[in-house]
Design a protein around this motif. Structure first.
Motif, PDB file in Angstrom:
ATOM      1  N   ARG A 109      -1.843 -12.809 -13.796  1.00  0.00           N
ATOM      2  CA  ARG A 109      -2.867 -13.857 -13.769  1.00  0.00           C
ATOM      3  C   ARG A 109      -2.358 -15.196 -14.275  1.00  0.00           C
ATOM      4  O   ARG A 109      -2.662 -16.246 -13.706  1.00  0.00           O
ATOM      5  CB  ARG A 109      -4.062 -13.406 -14.621  1.00  0.00           C
ATOM      6  N   ARG A 139      -0.680  -9.405  -8.216  1.00  0.00           N
ATOM      7  CA  ARG A 139      -1.210 -10.720  -7.846  1.00  0.00           C
ATOM      8  C   ARG A 139      -1.431 -10.813  -6.339  1.00  0.00           C
ATOM      9  O   ARG A 139      -2.430 -11.403  -5.877  1.00  0.00           O
ATOM     10  CB  ARG A 139      -0.258 -11.817  -8.313  1.00  0.00           C
ATOM     11  N   HIS A 142      -4.441  -8.785  -5.402  1.00  0.00           N
ATOM     12  CA  HIS A 142      -5.635  -9.452  -5.924  1.00  0.00           C
ATOM     13  C   HIS A 142      -6.192 -10.486  -4.957  1.00  0.00           C
ATOM     14  O   HIS A 142      -7.395 -10.780  -4.983  1.00  0.00           O
ATOM     15  CB  HIS A 142      -5.304 -10.112  -7.257  1.00  0.00           C
ATOM     16  N   HIS A 147     -11.169  -7.822  -7.816  1.00  0.00           N
ATOM     17  CA  HIS A 147     -11.221  -7.196  -9.139  1.00  0.00           C
ATOM     18  C   HIS A 147      -9.823  -6.761  -9.547  1.00  0.00           C
ATOM     19  O   HIS A 147      -9.209  -5.917  -8.898  1.00  0.00           O
ATOM     20  CB  HIS A 147     -12.170  -5.999  -9.105  1.00  0.00           C
ATOM     21  N   TRP A 148      -9.319  -7.333 -10.633  1.00  0.00           N
ATOM     22  CA  TRP A 148      -7.955  -7.058 -11.047  1.00  0.00           C
ATOM     23  C   TRP A 148      -7.705  -5.581 -11.308  1.00  0.00           C
ATOM     24  O   TRP A 148      -6.694  -5.016 -10.876  1.00  0.00           O
ATOM     25  CB  TRP A 148      -7.623  -7.848 -12.311  1.00  0.00           C
ATOM     26  N   ALA A 151      -7.629  -3.555  -8.135  1.00  0.00           N
ATOM     27  CA  ALA A 151      -6.380  -3.834  -7.420  1.00  0.00           C
ATOM     28  C   ALA A 151      -5.225  -3.024  -8.013  1.00  0.00           C
ATOM     29  O   ALA A 151      -4.415  -2.431  -7.293  1.00  0.00           O
ATOM     30  CB  ALA A 151      -6.070  -5.325  -7.476  1.00  0.00           C
TER      31      ALA A 151
END
Length: 424
Positions: A109, A139, A142, A147-148, A151
């Motif tokens: 992120r 990333r 994503h 939704h991290w 993922a």
């Protein structure tokens, strides 16, 4: 890996599967023609489509164990909440949003050094100790899955499926019993630390690259093996150990000058690691930034193997740690013993390249101040699961013993992780 306080082959006769070591030559090959490029044969040996019945069986087993793990996660959220008085168990996804996952999330992120932050600041999280392969893929996924956590879980789920298929193929190369692939996968998926294949960690992704790389090397497809190993190295430093084992396999199998032509390909994994080291140096001015982050965050300073054993034994049995920490260090000692026995078995069977891989792993893990993450590392030791399958095929009672002992431990480790009490 949370920060700890400073005080601290062969089986019973059976039919040889067609995909195990040899394929029936096509009429064109019998006539002296070429049946296709070596790369195609290597890829089909790793990930053939459509899937064979044995592959579907392995994937079915994989899916069932995933359901079991997430059932455990759901129950843990309700039965063992952090606050014993809570009336809201929270999302089941929260069970995987802890420990190393937070490092991967922050890297994916925010990057490694957001806002000029870095190891020169007090309270730095030492995120540069984690290789960039998983965060980069996270990333990318994503961008499609907002939704991290979802993922990350999808990456591990898909990668785990590839890994078990490759593990089954490797097992069938070693064992002539048609059950070998499924049996190896069964022991692998019910191993005590199998929980880390189901959460947003790097083990599943590494194996999804490393095991097909090993299959490609066994078929002497060196460019494919080197490329996959380079990708695996971007995920975990263990990729360098795999690269060394593949180089040894190449050296032992090369016979003619033509056989040595693919040698430059084998430098790819080292290039991956070199690029990461260069990147860290560009930001920190430290060529050893990765190693120093390991030292600061996880006490991975070099110590002689006997010193590491003694330090681990002390915190495991001298009542200097809380019982949770002590139990985890006891598991570290047991995992090291398993690794040493496996290393000796591979040497006895003259499987030099696999022994080299295991030996390098044990050296790296066994020369820190104390042992850490060795039980998790057993997931990466594919010869272990093949050896266990071999023994169980020769001695059927071994399967019963393994399942009776491993299943409770697997459940305990999953409960420990999902309840936030993991410490290794």
């Amino acid at each position: 890996m949370p920060l700890l306080p400073p005080r601290l082959r062969e089986s019973a006769p059976g039919p040889m599967p067609r995909d195990a070591t040899h394929e029936r030559p096509s009429p064109r090959r019998r006539a002296g023609g070429r049946s296709g490029p070596r790369r195609s044969r290597a890829v089909s040996g790793c990930l053939a489509f459509p899937l064979r019945p044995a592959d579907r069986d392995v994937l079915g087993l994989y899916l069932l164990t995933r359901i079991g793990i997430w059932t455990t996660a759901y129950c843990t959220r309700w039965l063992f909440p952090t606050d014993g008085k809570t009336r809201d168990a929270g999302s089941v996804l929260a069970a995987s949003q802890q420990w190393d996952w937070t490092h991967y999330l922050h890297i994916a992120r925010d990057g490694y050094f957001p806002g000029h932050a870095g190891p020169w600041q007090k309270g730095w999280d030492n995120r540069e100790a984690f290789f960039p392969g998983f965060p980069l893929l996270l990333r990318a996924v994503h961008t499609v899955i907002p939704h991290w956590t979802v993922a990350g879980l999808l990456i591990s789920f898909a990668a785990g499926a590839v890994a078990v298929l490759a593990l089954a193929r490797i097992a069938r190369l070693h064992l002539p019993d048609a059950r070998a692939g499924r049996r190896s996968v069964l022991f692998f998926l019910l191993s005590p630390c199998a929980i880390f294949l189901a959460v947003g960690y790097t083990e599943a992704l590494f194996l999804a690259l490393a095991l097909p790389a090993w299959l490609a090397a066994r078929r002497h497809n060196w460019p494919l093996a080197a490329t996959l190993t380079a990708l695996a190295t971007a995920v975990r430093v263990s990729g360098l150990f795999l690269a060394a084992a593949i180089v040894l396999h190449f050296a032992l199998s090369a016979r003619t000058r033509r056989d040595w032509r693919p040698l430059p390909w084998l430098a790819l994994p080292g290039l991956t690691a070199a690029l990461y080291i260069w990147y860290l140096h560009a930001y920190t001015g430290d060529w050893l930034a990765w190693n120093h982050a390991q030292e600061r965050g996880w006490y991975r300073t070099f110590h002689a193997p006997w010193e590491a054993w003694c330090n681990t034994w002390h915190v495991a049995f001298a009542h200097t740690q809380t019982t949770g920490y002590a139990f985890m260090f006891q598991a570290e000692l047991l995992a090291m013993l398993v690794g040493l026995l496996l290393f000796g078995l591979l040497i006895r069977q003259h499987r030099w390249h696999e022994a080299f891989y295991i030996g390098l792993s044990l050296w790296a893990l066994g020369t820190s101040y104390w042992y850490m993450s060795i039980p998790r590392a057993t997931l990466l030791w594919w010869p272990l699961w093949i050896a266990l399958a071999s023994w169980s095929l020769r001695k059927p009672w071994f399967k019963t013993i393994y399942l009776c002992l491993a299943t409770p431990l697997t459940t305990v480790f999953a409960l420990t992780f999902f309840s936030g009490r993991w410490a290794g």
